[in-house]
Design a protein around this motif. Structure first.
Motif, PDB file in Angstrom:
ATOM      1  N   GLY A  10      28.822  39.235  39.889  1.00 52.02           N
ATOM      2  CA  GLY A  10      28.347  38.046  38.996  1.00 52.02           C
ATOM      3  C   GLY A  10      28.763  36.657  39.007  1.00 52.02           C
ATOM      4  O   GLY A  10      29.880  36.493  40.032  1.00 52.02           O
ATOM      5  N   MET A  11      28.141  35.807  38.148  1.00 52.50           N
ATOM      6  CA  MET A  11      28.732  34.376  38.260  1.00 52.50           C
ATOM      7  C   MET A  11      30.026  34.307  37.889  1.00 52.50           C
ATOM      8  O   MET A  11      30.793  33.720  38.809  1.00 52.50           O
ATOM      9  CB  MET A  11      27.838  33.710  37.274  1.00 52.50           C
ATOM     10  N   LEU A  12      30.490  34.942  36.864  1.00 55.98           N
ATOM     11  CA  LEU A  12      31.927  34.883  36.232  1.00 55.98           C
ATOM     12  C   LEU A  12      32.837  35.574  37.410  1.00 55.98           C
ATOM     13  O   LEU A  12      33.831  35.229  37.720  1.00 55.98           O
ATOM     14  CB  LEU A  12      31.980  35.130  34.841  1.00 55.98           C
ATOM     15  N   SER A  35      31.061  46.360  40.991  1.00 59.40           N
ATOM     16  CA  SER A  35      29.618  46.094  40.524  1.00 59.40           C
ATOM     17  C   SER A  35      28.855  47.117  40.607  1.00 59.40           C
ATOM     18  O   SER A  35      29.067  48.208  40.860  1.00 59.40           O
ATOM     19  CB  SER A  35      29.273  44.882  41.516  1.00 59.40           C
ATOM     20  N   LEU A  36      27.510  46.778  40.189  1.00 59.89           N
ATOM     21  CA  LEU A  36      26.663  47.719  40.120  1.00 59.89           C
ATOM     22  C   LEU A  36      26.452  48.517  41.309  1.00 59.89           C
ATOM     23  O   LEU A  36      25.926  49.775  41.353  1.00 59.89           O
ATOM     24  CB  LEU A  36      25.111  47.394  39.795  1.00 59.89           C
ATOM     25  N   ASP A  40      27.377  52.580  38.320  1.00 58.79           N
ATOM     26  CA  ASP A  40      26.564  52.084  37.065  1.00 58.79           C
ATOM     27  C   ASP A  40      27.714  52.277  35.881  1.00 58.79           C
ATOM     28  O   ASP A  40      28.193  53.302  35.627  1.00 58.79           O
ATOM     29  CB  ASP A  40      25.392  52.988  36.637  1.00 58.79           C
ATOM     30  N   ILE A  41      28.035  51.080  35.218  1.00 57.26           N
ATOM     31  CA  ILE A  41      28.943  50.968  34.193  1.00 57.26           C
ATOM     32  C   ILE A  41      28.515  52.103  32.741  1.00 57.26           C
ATOM     33  O   ILE A  41      29.433  52.610  32.099  1.00 57.26           O
ATOM     34  CB  ILE A  41      29.409  49.770  33.870  1.00 57.26           C
ATOM     35  N   THR A  62      33.675  41.794  32.991  1.00 49.73           N
ATOM     36  CA  THR A  62      32.693  40.734  32.727  1.00 49.73           C
ATOM     37  C   THR A  62      31.180  41.521  32.863  1.00 49.73           C
ATOM     38  O   THR A  62      30.303  40.601  32.677  1.00 49.73           O
ATOM     39  CB  THR A  62      32.800  39.696  33.547  1.00 49.73           C
ATOM     40  N   ILE A 103      34.687  39.534  27.964  1.00 47.27           N
ATOM     41  CA  ILE A 103      33.917  38.383  27.776  1.00 47.27           C
ATOM     42  C   ILE A 103      32.807  38.397  27.009  1.00 47.27           C
ATOM     43  O   ILE A 103      32.074  39.114  27.270  1.00 47.27           O
ATOM     44  CB  ILE A 103      33.651  37.856  29.444  1.00 47.27           C
ATOM     45  N   TYR A 131      20.871  40.901  22.533  1.00 43.28           N
ATOM     46  CA  TYR A 131      22.130  40.335  23.505  1.00 43.28           C
ATOM     47  C   TYR A 131      23.123  40.244  22.203  1.00 43.28           C
ATOM     48  O   TYR A 131      24.176  40.598  22.612  1.00 43.28           O
ATOM     49  CB  TYR A 131      21.616  39.287  24.257  1.00 43.28           C
ATOM     50  N   LYS A 135      27.016  42.165  22.439  1.00 41.77           N
ATOM     51  CA  LYS A 135      28.357  41.597  22.672  1.00 41.77           C
ATOM     52  C   LYS A 135      29.156  41.757  21.435  1.00 41.77           C
ATOM     53  O   LYS A 135      30.476  42.076  21.691  1.00 41.77           O
ATOM     54  CB  LYS A 135      28.075  40.075  22.996  1.00 41.77           C
ATOM     55  N   LEU A 156      27.210  29.224  31.057  1.00 42.43           N
ATOM     56  CA  LEU A 156      27.938  28.998  32.208  1.00 42.43           C
ATOM     57  C   LEU A 156      27.185  28.530  33.112  1.00 42.43           C
ATOM     58  O   LEU A 156      25.926  28.974  33.348  1.00 42.43           O
ATOM     59  CB  LEU A 156      28.636  30.416  32.770  1.00 42.43           C
TER      60      LEU A 156
END
Ligand SMILES: NC(=O)c1ccc[n+]([C@@H]2O[C@H](COP(=O)([O-])OP(=O)(O)OC[C@H]3O[C@@H](n4cnc5c(N)ncnc54)[C@H](OP(=O)(O)O)[C@@H]3O)[C@@H](O)[C@H]2O)c1
Length: 223
Positions: A10-12, A35-36, A40-41, A62, A103, A131, A135, A156
């Motif tokens: 991802g971005m971060l 990552s995915l 899968d997390i 993240t 994060i 969302y 978080k 971001l």
């Protein structure tokens, strides 16, 4: 230090991996980014086994569904990743005694009454979106890990993939003669990914004893 990064593509996650590889003092640290594409997390056993195999000193979590509209439209899958996934990561960290850096987001606030300098760590969260709620739930889960740090950040930008970075996508569309659709009634502190990655890497060693909750964003505000 052995560093494990979720959401590594991802971005971060990408910015973090670049920062770790670029700094002389961290360049030889073993880093595993997942990552995915790896798993899968939301799969508890996969998370547990992966963290058990790598035995990280620190996990930077993240991975998330960070697309606010998608979370609102499909809360079930979003909560599975943002809450369930965070639960699995936190549980594995507790088992292995790993430090957990999670994060989080400015979306834990309702945005109605920020102070003159924005929100600080003492302000009471009150999310108004799925969302934001997810978080905040993640934060509460992470607090059960003895060595944890929650980092809230905002908006971001500075990524390299227009599929992920909305500012880059809008700039490209504009330069191509298009008319990007932008939100003009929402304000926050845009944060440059390399700046955040640099701050985070400095906070990874638990020896620095930065624990609990920190807001990290660039200065100023913009629509
Ligand atoms: N973007 C922002 O403006 C912003 C602001 C404040 C806070 N944050 C928080 O910062 C963190 C990083 O955000 P970001 O912008 O880097 O997000 P991003 O670019 O969307 O990256 C999220 C990562 O999570 C992975 N992921 C998503 N679902 C998954 C699943 N079910 N299992 C495993 N991995 C999964 C994605 O994998 P794939 O690459 O394989 O899809 C991706 O690598 C998030 O926790 C977000 O809530 C973001």
């Amino acid at each position: 230090m052995r560093v494990y990064v979720t959401g590594a593509d991802g971005m971060l996650g990408t910015a973090l991996r670049h920062e770790l590889a670029a700094r002389p003092e961290t360049a030889d640290w073993p880093v595993l980014g997942v990552s995915l594409a790896d798993f899968d997390i939301g799969d508890e056993a996969a998370v547990r086994d992966s963290i058990a195999d790598f035995r990280p000193d620190v996990v930077v979590h993240t991975a998330a569904n960070a697309v606010v509209d998608s979370c609102e439209r499909n809360p079930g899958p979003a909560l599975r990743v943002n809450v369930g996934g965070t639960h699995h990561v936190a549980d594995a960290c507790r088992r292995h005694g790993s430090r957990l850096v999670y994060i989080s987001s400015d979306y834990v606030f309702d945005g109605r009454a920020p102070g003159p300098a924005g929100y600080n760590e003492d302000d009471i969260p009150d999310p108004v979106s799925v969302y934001g709620l997810s978080k905040l739930a993640g934060e509460r889960i992470v607090e059960a890990v003895p060595d944890h740090l929650v980092v809230r950040t905002s908006w971001l930008y500075g990524g390299t993939d227009p599929a992920l970075d909305q500012v880059l996508a809008a700039a490209r569309e504009f330069l191509d003669g298009g008319r990007p659709r932008l939100i003009d009634d929402q304000f926050s502190s845009p944060t440059y990914l390399p700046d955040l990655a640099s701050a985070l890497v400095g906070l990874l060693p638990g020896a620095l004893a930065v624990r609990g909750l920190l807001h990290i964003a660039n200065r100023g505000r913009a629509s």
